[in-house]
Design a protein around this motif. Structure first.
Motif, PDB file in Angstrom:
ATOM      1  N   CYS A 164      -2.420  -6.680  15.296  1.00 48.93           N
ATOM      2  CA  CYS A 164      -3.562  -6.485  14.408  1.00 48.93           C
ATOM      3  C   CYS A 164      -4.492  -5.453  15.027  1.00 48.93           C
ATOM      4  CB  CYS A 164      -4.274  -7.817  14.153  1.00 48.93           C
ATOM      5  SG  CYS A 164      -5.375  -8.351  15.479  1.00 48.93           S
ATOM      6  N   ARG A 166      -7.348  -5.774  16.279  1.00 48.30           N
ATOM      7  CA  ARG A 166      -8.005  -6.196  17.516  1.00 48.30           C
ATOM      8  C   ARG A 166      -7.033  -6.282  18.699  1.00 48.30           C
ATOM      9  NH1 ARG A 166     -13.337  -8.312  18.213  1.00 48.30           N
ATOM     10  NH2 ARG A 166     -13.505  -9.151  16.117  1.00 48.30           N
ATOM     11  N   CYS A 167      -5.734  -6.455  18.406  1.00 47.09           N
ATOM     12  CA  CYS A 167      -4.733  -6.355  19.484  1.00 47.09           C
ATOM     13  C   CYS A 167      -4.786  -4.957  20.106  1.00 47.09           C
ATOM     14  CB  CYS A 167      -3.321  -6.534  18.942  1.00 47.09           C
ATOM     15  SG  CYS A 167      -2.857  -8.173  18.398  1.00 47.09           S
ATOM     16  N   CYS A 232      -4.710 -12.434  21.672  1.00 48.30           N
ATOM     17  CA  CYS A 232      -5.661 -11.812  20.735  1.00 48.30           C
ATOM     18  C   CYS A 232      -6.534 -12.864  20.046  1.00 48.30           C
ATOM     19  CB  CYS A 232      -4.894 -11.011  19.684  1.00 48.30           C
ATOM     20  SG  CYS A 232      -5.950 -10.341  18.389  1.00 48.30           S
ATOM     21  N   CYS A 235      -5.446 -12.741  16.057  1.00 51.62           N
ATOM     22  CA  CYS A 235      -4.113 -13.080  15.534  1.00 51.62           C
ATOM     23  C   CYS A 235      -3.251 -13.837  16.519  1.00 51.62           C
ATOM     24  CB  CYS A 235      -3.373 -11.822  15.075  1.00 51.62           C
ATOM     25  SG  CYS A 235      -2.661 -10.862  16.421  1.00 51.62           S
TER      26      CYS A 235
HETATM   27 ZN   LIG Z   1      -4.299  -9.360  17.127  1.00 52.52          ZN
END
Ligand SMILES: [Zn+2]
Lengths: 241, 88
Positions: A164, A166-167, A232, A235
């Protein structure tokens, strides 16, 4: 379809069934700035049935070097309304919904849940992270794009399958006004629109799991393969904490 | 240990496209970035900000995902340094 020949040049790419899939789809375009201009114009002309444009800003003259949804006569108007007029003018077969609000935690949940594709055409990472969370929660693919000057990046996020946002980018960069050329927004926004059309019609290989980098200054492209971050907070494991 | 660093977009002019760095065991990502900027003053200038020498003005991926400056590096790690693209 009232005009049987409107899509003649693209139906060879994905067939009448592909065209019907586009017509049945809803795309949420979050941001009606430079990226949002390129993405929504190409989604509208391609015949995506319903386009929801979200932006709480009003049109200023300094927007007009790149935000082709808005024209001289739109100065001072809400961007969402100006965007809707331009898109309806380009293709009256498309249903356009203008949402004159800044995307936030409260309004994103419902907007995202009703869409088949979510386009990140935002200009800051704080809201991008909120959008990432909403897209993951609703299980709707997110088409990321961002620019600075002559350069930009894009990737396609499929919840449960790819990393995702944010990863890849766990922390927002410092808030700064970045230089922006209209043509750069055109390059990256067009890549995002291509990704959306491919996803909705089942065409080609997407940017899932790859960050495409456009280096306009040198006229070259690179890509970085991406992997999920198991910890993360959006996710992965970190989510339950 | 050896770590491969790749720079992208305008950072390439400042730091070169790819380099393999030899670092002591236990080095962190922050140590590596210090090492990179110390030999590339142009990059150091571009990255310095309110939060110190690498003041958040770069997006750094470690082994293809986001990373923390305190992450401890291992032999064969891949680091990518790219400018923040945040505009729309
Ligand atoms: Zn993520």
């Amino acid at each position: 379809m009232e005009d049987g020949t409107r899509y003649d040049r693209q139906i060879p790419l994905f067939g009448e069934e592909g065209q019907r899939r586009l017509a049945r789809s809803t795309a949420l375009v979050v941001g009606a700035g430079g990226l949002g201009s390129a993405v929504s114009v190409y989604l509208a002309t391609a015949g995506v049935g319903r386009i929801v444009v979200v932006d709480g800003d009003v049109v200023e003259v300094s927007n007009l070097n790149r935000q082709i949804l808005h024209w001289q006569e739109d100065l001072g108007r809400p961007k969402a309304a100006s965007a809707a007029d331009t898109l309806r003018g380009l293709n009256p077969e498309v249903e356009v919904e203008a949402v004159p609000l800044f995307a936030d935690e409260d309004n994103l949940e419902e907007l995202v849940a009703g869409s088949d594709a979510v386009v990140d055409a935002l200009d800051n990472f704080d809201t991008r992270h909120l959008l990432n969370g909403s897209a993951l929660a609703a299980g709707v693919p997110l088409f990321h794009g961002a620019i600075s000057g002559l350069d930009g990046q894009a990737t396609t996020i499929v919840p449960g399958m790819t990393p995702c946002l944010r990863c890849i980018f766990p922390r927002p960069p410092p808030k700064e006004q970045v230089p922006a050329l209209g043509a750069t927004c055109g390059v990256i926004g067009s890549i995002q629109a291509t990704e959306v059309v491919k996803h909705l019609t089942g065409l080609g290989a997407s940017l899932a799991g790859r960050l495409l980098l456009w280096d306009g200054y040198r006229g070259r492209c690179d890509e970085i393969p991406l992997e999920r971050n198991p910890g993360c907070p959006d996710c992965g494991r970190g989510r339950e904490l | 240990m050896r770590v491969v660093v790749r720079a992208f977009a305008r950072f390439r002019e400042m730091a070169g496209e790819e380099a393999t760095l030899e670092l002591p065991e236990g080095s962190t990502l922050a140590d590596l970035l210090e090492e990179v900027v110390s030999s590339h003053p142009g990059l150091k200038k571009a990255l310095s900000g309110p939060d110190g020498p690498i003041g958040g003005r770069a997006m750094v991926l470690l082994n293809r995902r986001g990373a923390d400056p305190s992450d401890v590096l291992e032999e064969g790690d891949e680091v990518a340094i790219l400018p923040p693209f945040s505009g729309g």
